[in-house]
Write a protein that holds these residues in place. Structure first.
Motif, short mmCIF file in Angstrom:
data_model
loop_
_atom_site.label_atom_id
_atom_site.label_comp_id
_atom_site.label_asym_id
_atom_site.label_seq_id
_atom_site.Cartn_x
_atom_site.Cartn_y
_atom_site.Cartn_z
N ARG A 59 -41.93 -44.56 -37.57
CA ARG A 59 -40.95 -45.19 -36.68
C ARG A 59 -39.57 -44.64 -37.02
NH1 ARG A 59 -40.73 -50.17 -33.58
NH2 ARG A 59 -42.76 -49.38 -32.98
N VAL A 60 -38.92 -43.98 -36.06
CA VAL A 60 -37.57 -43.47 -36.27
C VAL A 60 -36.61 -44.24 -35.36
CG1 VAL A 60 -38.32 -41.16 -36.92
CG2 VAL A 60 -37.76 -41.62 -34.55
N MET A 108 -42.26 -46.41 -27.05
CA MET A 108 -40.88 -46.41 -27.46
C MET A 108 -40.22 -47.64 -26.87
SD MET A 108 -38.05 -43.44 -27.03
CE MET A 108 -38.14 -43.32 -25.29
N GLU A 109 -39.28 -48.21 -27.61
CA GLU A 109 -38.55 -49.39 -27.17
C GLU A 109 -37.05 -49.10 -27.16
OE1 GLU A 109 -39.36 -52.67 -29.76
OE2 GLU A 109 -41.43 -52.05 -29.97
N LEU A 110 -36.33 -49.75 -26.26
CA LEU A 110 -34.87 -49.68 -26.25
C LEU A 110 -34.34 -51.07 -26.61
CD1 LEU A 110 -34.17 -47.71 -22.95
CD2 LEU A 110 -34.44 -46.81 -25.23
N TYR A 154 -36.10 -46.99 -30.71
CA TYR A 154 -37.16 -46.93 -31.71
C TYR A 154 -38.30 -46.11 -31.13
CZ TYR A 154 -34.57 -50.90 -33.55
OH TYR A 154 -33.58 -51.71 -34.02
N ALA A 155 -38.72 -45.09 -31.84
CA ALA A 155 -39.82 -44.25 -31.36
C ALA A 155 -40.76 -43.95 -32.51
CB ALA A 155 -39.27 -42.96 -30.77
N ASP A 156 -42.04 -43.87 -32.20
CA ASP A 156 -43.05 -43.54 -33.20
C ASP A 156 -43.36 -42.06 -33.10
OD1 ASP A 156 -43.33 -46.18 -34.16
OD2 ASP A 156 -44.49 -46.68 -32.38
N VAL A 157 -43.07 -41.34 -34.19
CA VAL A 157 -43.22 -39.89 -34.23
C VAL A 157 -44.56 -39.55 -34.87
CG1 VAL A 157 -42.23 -37.79 -35.23
CG2 VAL A 157 -40.73 -39.58 -34.37
N PRO A 159 -38.07 -43.92 -42.12
CA PRO A 159 -38.52 -44.51 -43.38
C PRO A 159 -39.21 -43.54 -44.34
CG PRO A 159 -40.06 -45.03 -41.67
CD PRO A 159 -38.92 -44.31 -41.01
N ARG A 160 -39.51 -42.32 -43.92
CA ARG A 160 -40.28 -41.37 -44.75
C ARG A 160 -41.61 -41.97 -45.15
NH1 ARG A 160 -37.45 -36.84 -46.75
NH2 ARG A 160 -35.25 -36.97 -46.30
N ALA A 161 -42.21 -42.72 -44.23
CA ALA A 161 -43.51 -43.33 -44.45
C ALA A 161 -44.22 -43.44 -43.11
CB ALA A 161 -43.37 -44.69 -45.10
N LEU A 162 -45.53 -43.31 -43.14
CA LEU A 162 -46.32 -43.42 -41.92
C LEU A 162 -46.99 -44.78 -41.85
CD1 LEU A 162 -48.09 -39.95 -41.95
CD2 LEU A 162 -46.04 -40.59 -40.71
N ALA A 163 -47.16 -45.29 -40.65
CA ALA A 163 -47.92 -46.51 -40.45
C ALA A 163 -49.39 -46.17 -40.69
CB ALA A 163 -47.72 -47.05 -39.05
#
Length: 118
Positions: free
Chosen positions: A60-61, A1-3, A12-15, A49-53
């Motif tokens: 990424r939310v 996660m980044e601030l 920004y966090a990866d769910v 984004p309603r999409a996965l990496a």
């Protein structure tokens, strides 16, 4: 996660994939950092984004926090808790049980001693 940015502070966090389907803009979020034990910073999911990496199967939310006292800085490590809603009565089906045909996805269901694709 980044601030990043301070006012509001954007996180920004990866769910993970198993939670990504339930994330909605406006969902409440709570951030904690070790520098402020016991303190919880409240925010809101503002974008997803309603999409996965494809390489990580994460989404990424973006979460915005007011950060009025500038206690949090870009680059800090933090823990994010998202309060997402899901229906408890939804069926859970293992990936390997799904059947893919003609661009559609089906779940095999047994009714009257026969398998039907739902």
């Amino acid at each position: 996660m980044e601030l990043a940015t301070l006012h509001p502070l954007r996180i920004y966090a990866d769910v993970p994939q198993d939670i990504a389907a339930f994330v909605r803009d406006g969902d409440p979020a709570t951030v904690t950092v070790t520098q402020y034990p016991g303190r919880r910073f409240k925010g809101t999911v503002t974008r997803h984004p309603r999409a996965l990496a494809p390489d990580t199967r994460t989404m990424r939310v973006e979460v915005d926090l007011p950060n009025k006292d500038s206690a949090l800085y870009p680059g800090m490590y933090a823990t994010l808790v998202l309060n997402v809603s899901s229906t408890n009565d939804a069926a859970r089906v293992p990936d390997d049980a799904l059947i893919f045909r003609g661009g559609a996805t089906y779940v095999p269901v047994v009714r009257n001693d026969r398998i039907h694709l739902a």
